[in-house]
Design a protein around this motif. Structure first.
Motif, PDB file in Angstrom:
ATOM      1  N   ARG A  19       9.699   6.817  -5.780  1.00 47.54           N
ATOM      2  CA  ARG A  19       9.650   8.468  -5.930  1.00 47.54           C
ATOM      3  C   ARG A  19       8.749   8.992  -5.047  1.00 47.54           C
ATOM      4  NH1 ARG A  19       9.795   6.821 -11.214  1.00 47.54           N
ATOM      5  NH2 ARG A  19       7.978   8.063 -11.868  1.00 47.54           N
ATOM      6  N   ILE A  20       7.478   8.491  -4.940  1.00 50.29           N
ATOM      7  CA  ILE A  20       6.621   8.990  -3.990  1.00 50.29           C
ATOM      8  C   ILE A  20       6.964   9.042  -2.673  1.00 50.29           C
ATOM      9  CG2 ILE A  20       4.050   8.850  -3.060  1.00 50.29           C
ATOM     10  CD1 ILE A  20       3.354   7.593  -5.974  1.00 50.29           C
ATOM     11  N   LEU A  21       7.734   8.036  -2.201  1.00 47.28           N
ATOM     12  CA  LEU A  21       7.954   7.895  -0.912  1.00 47.28           C
ATOM     13  C   LEU A  21       9.028   8.767  -0.453  1.00 47.28           C
ATOM     14  CD1 LEU A  21       7.775   3.973  -0.095  1.00 47.28           C
ATOM     15  CD2 LEU A  21       6.315   6.025   0.981  1.00 47.28           C
ATOM     16  N   LYS A  22      10.085   8.788  -1.413  1.00 46.84           N
ATOM     17  CA  LYS A  22      11.270   9.715  -1.239  1.00 46.84           C
ATOM     18  C   LYS A  22      10.757  11.080  -1.009  1.00 46.84           C
ATOM     19  CE  LYS A  22      15.056   7.013  -3.101  1.00 46.84           C
ATOM     20  NZ  LYS A  22      16.169   6.968  -4.221  1.00 46.84           N
ATOM     21  N   ALA A  23       9.864  11.637  -1.918  1.00 49.54           N
ATOM     22  CA  ALA A  23       9.262  13.045  -2.134  1.00 49.54           C
ATOM     23  C   ALA A  23       8.577  13.083  -0.444  1.00 49.54           C
ATOM     24  CB  ALA A  23       8.467  13.086  -3.111  1.00 49.54           C
ATOM     25  N   THR A  24       7.816  12.273  -0.147  1.00 51.54           N
ATOM     26  CA  THR A  24       7.064  12.177   1.157  1.00 51.54           C
ATOM     27  C   THR A  24       8.117  12.608   2.140  1.00 51.54           C
ATOM     28  OG1 THR A  24       5.308  10.918   0.414  1.00 51.54           O
ATOM     29  CG2 THR A  24       5.376  10.977   2.674  1.00 51.54           C
ATOM     30  N   LYS A  59      -4.666  10.484   2.186  1.00 46.50           N
ATOM     31  CA  LYS A  59      -3.509  10.798   2.704  1.00 46.50           C
ATOM     32  C   LYS A  59      -2.971  10.170   4.219  1.00 46.50           C
ATOM     33  CE  LYS A  59      -1.097  14.753   3.206  1.00 46.50           C
ATOM     34  NZ  LYS A  59      -1.722  16.097   3.365  1.00 46.50           N
ATOM     35  N   GLU A  60      -4.063   9.387   4.803  1.00 46.35           N
ATOM     36  CA  GLU A  60      -3.371   8.574   5.956  1.00 46.35           C
ATOM     37  C   GLU A  60      -2.580   7.433   5.565  1.00 46.35           C
ATOM     38  OE1 GLU A  60      -5.408   6.696  10.164  1.00 46.35           O
ATOM     39  OE2 GLU A  60      -6.821   7.473   8.462  1.00 46.35           O
ATOM     40  N   ALA A  61      -2.987   6.783   4.475  1.00 35.49           N
ATOM     41  CA  ALA A  61      -2.364   5.784   3.793  1.00 35.49           C
ATOM     42  C   ALA A  61      -0.874   6.194   3.716  1.00 35.49           C
ATOM     43  CB  ALA A  61      -3.075   5.209   2.712  1.00 35.49           C
ATOM     44  N   LEU A  62      -0.742   7.370   3.104  1.00 36.53           N
ATOM     45  CA  LEU A  62       0.468   8.049   2.586  1.00 36.53           C
ATOM     46  C   LEU A  62       1.275   8.433   3.789  1.00 36.53           C
ATOM     47  CD1 LEU A  62       2.141   8.843   0.339  1.00 36.53           C
ATOM     48  CD2 LEU A  62       1.242  11.101   0.461  1.00 36.53           C
ATOM     49  N   TYR A  66       5.008   6.923   5.181  1.00 38.85           N
ATOM     50  CA  TYR A  66       5.944   7.746   5.227  1.00 38.85           C
ATOM     51  C   TYR A  66       6.686   7.636   6.853  1.00 38.85           C
ATOM     52  CZ  TYR A  66       7.188  12.222   7.721  1.00 38.85           C
ATOM     53  OH  TYR A  66       8.072  13.078   8.560  1.00 38.85           O
ATOM     54  N   LEU A  67       5.988   7.085   7.627  1.00 38.65           N
ATOM     55  CA  LEU A  67       6.238   6.795   9.097  1.00 38.65           C
ATOM     56  C   LEU A  67       7.179   5.231   8.769  1.00 38.65           C
ATOM     57  CD1 LEU A  67       3.114   7.472  11.316  1.00 38.65           C
ATOM     58  CD2 LEU A  67       5.420   8.801  11.197  1.00 38.65           C
ATOM     59  N   GLU A  68       6.764   4.513   8.298  1.00 42.61           N
ATOM     60  CA  GLU A  68       7.472   3.235   7.849  1.00 42.61           C
ATOM     61  C   GLU A  68       8.738   3.505   7.367  1.00 42.61           C
ATOM     62  OE1 GLU A  68       5.232   0.675   5.798  1.00 42.61           O
ATOM     63  OE2 GLU A  68       3.615   0.142   7.515  1.00 42.61           O
ATOM     64  N   ARG A  69       8.771   4.474   6.475  1.00 41.47           N
ATOM     65  CA  ARG A  69      10.079   4.897   5.655  1.00 41.47           C
ATOM     66  C   ARG A  69      11.194   5.498   6.575  1.00 41.47           C
ATOM     67  NH1 ARG A  69      12.206   5.214   0.545  1.00 41.47           N
ATOM     68  NH2 ARG A  69      11.167   3.462   0.182  1.00 41.47           N
ATOM     69  N   ALA A 131      -1.421   6.554  12.744  1.00 43.19           N
ATOM     70  CA  ALA A 131      -0.340   7.020  12.786  1.00 43.19           C
ATOM     71  C   ALA A 131      -0.079   7.284  14.347  1.00 43.19           C
ATOM     72  CB  ALA A 131      -0.444   8.300  12.231  1.00 43.19           C
ATOM     73  N   ALA A 132      -1.005   7.552  15.096  1.00 46.75           N
ATOM     74  CA  ALA A 132      -0.581   7.764  16.392  1.00 46.75           C
ATOM     75  C   ALA A 132      -0.260   6.516  16.989  1.00 46.75           C
ATOM     76  CB  ALA A 132      -1.806   8.307  17.235  1.00 46.75           C
ATOM     77  N   THR A 133      -0.802   5.263  16.715  1.00 42.89           N
ATOM     78  CA  THR A 133      -0.326   4.084  17.287  1.00 42.89           C
ATOM     79  C   THR A 133       0.969   3.748  16.909  1.00 42.89           C
ATOM     80  OG1 THR A 133      -2.574   3.214  17.413  1.00 42.89           O
ATOM     81  CG2 THR A 133      -0.986   1.398  17.246  1.00 42.89           C
TER      82      THR A 133
END
Length: 204
Positions: A19-24, A59-62, A66-69, A131-133
């Motif tokens: 649910r967190i990932l979908k919201a993100t 926040k960076e972990a989130l 998010y990018l992976e999803r 995230a940049a990488t």
């Protein structure tokens, strides 16, 4: 079920991470990373702040999750790029389909957000190196896929065509976002048609 039990069922337990990932994906892609506060995330995901931090300690972990999803979310904000992998389309058609204008519901106040990967790097502004990488790797893979598709289409110089289309595609996305208007995709599609047909020796 008591109020306490109901809260526990909705704010944690199985499915909380999903649910967190979908919201993100919904909120970061639509509203931006900085504009989306933790309070808004936990509200949309129906989890507690404690539960969110148990799954994503920063926040960076989130943002990383998010990018992976984004890369794997069917029908998600990055779906437009997957058209290059549609084997039921001819290579030339795949390249052109990349320039389809995104649907925008003006009546609802929807805006053109552009590339979620690019937007993440801009918002991170050097503060999220992981995230940049990630985004750099994703963009290089996109260019490689464009080159491979250009080769399959019969381009005389697939590397040149793939690079040109990458610049055209990214430019259309950026300008559409700046203007809040999908028209740049239509303009880019016309240019892409000329580039592709010239590269594969198709009569213009």
């Amino acid at each position: 079920m008591t109020d306490t039990m109901t809260t526990a069922a909705t704010s944690g337990g199985r499915g909380a991470r999903e649910r967190i990932l979908k919201a993100t994906v919904e909120l970061f892609a639509r509203d931006g990373i900085h504009a989306t506060g933790i309070a808004r995330l936990v509200d949309v995901a129906h989890v507690s702040t404690r539960t969110l931090y148990q799954h994503f300690p920063s926040k960076e972990a989130l943002v990383g999750a998010y990018l992976e999803r984004l890369e794997s979310e069917p029908g998600g904000p990055a779906q437009i790029e997957t058209v290059l992998l549609c084997e039921d389309l001819a290579p030339r058609d795949r390249l052109l389909a990349l320039f389809a204008a995104p649907p925008v519901d003006r009546a609802s106040g929807q805006v053109v957000r552009g590339c979620p990967f690019h937007n993440t790097v801009v918002e991170a502004a050097g503060r999220m190196p992981d995230a940049a990488t990630f985004v750099e790797r994703h963009k290089r893979e996109l260019v490689a896929t464009l080159i491979a598709t250009a080769e399959a289409a019969g381009a005389a110089d697939p590397e040149e065509l793939g690079g040109q289309l990458a610049i055209l595609f990214e430019g259309a996305r950026a300008l559409a976002t700046s203007l809040n208007d999908p028209q740049p995709f239509e303009d880019a599609r016309g240019l892409a048609t000329t580039l592709i047909d010239s590269a594969i020796g198709r009569p213009l």
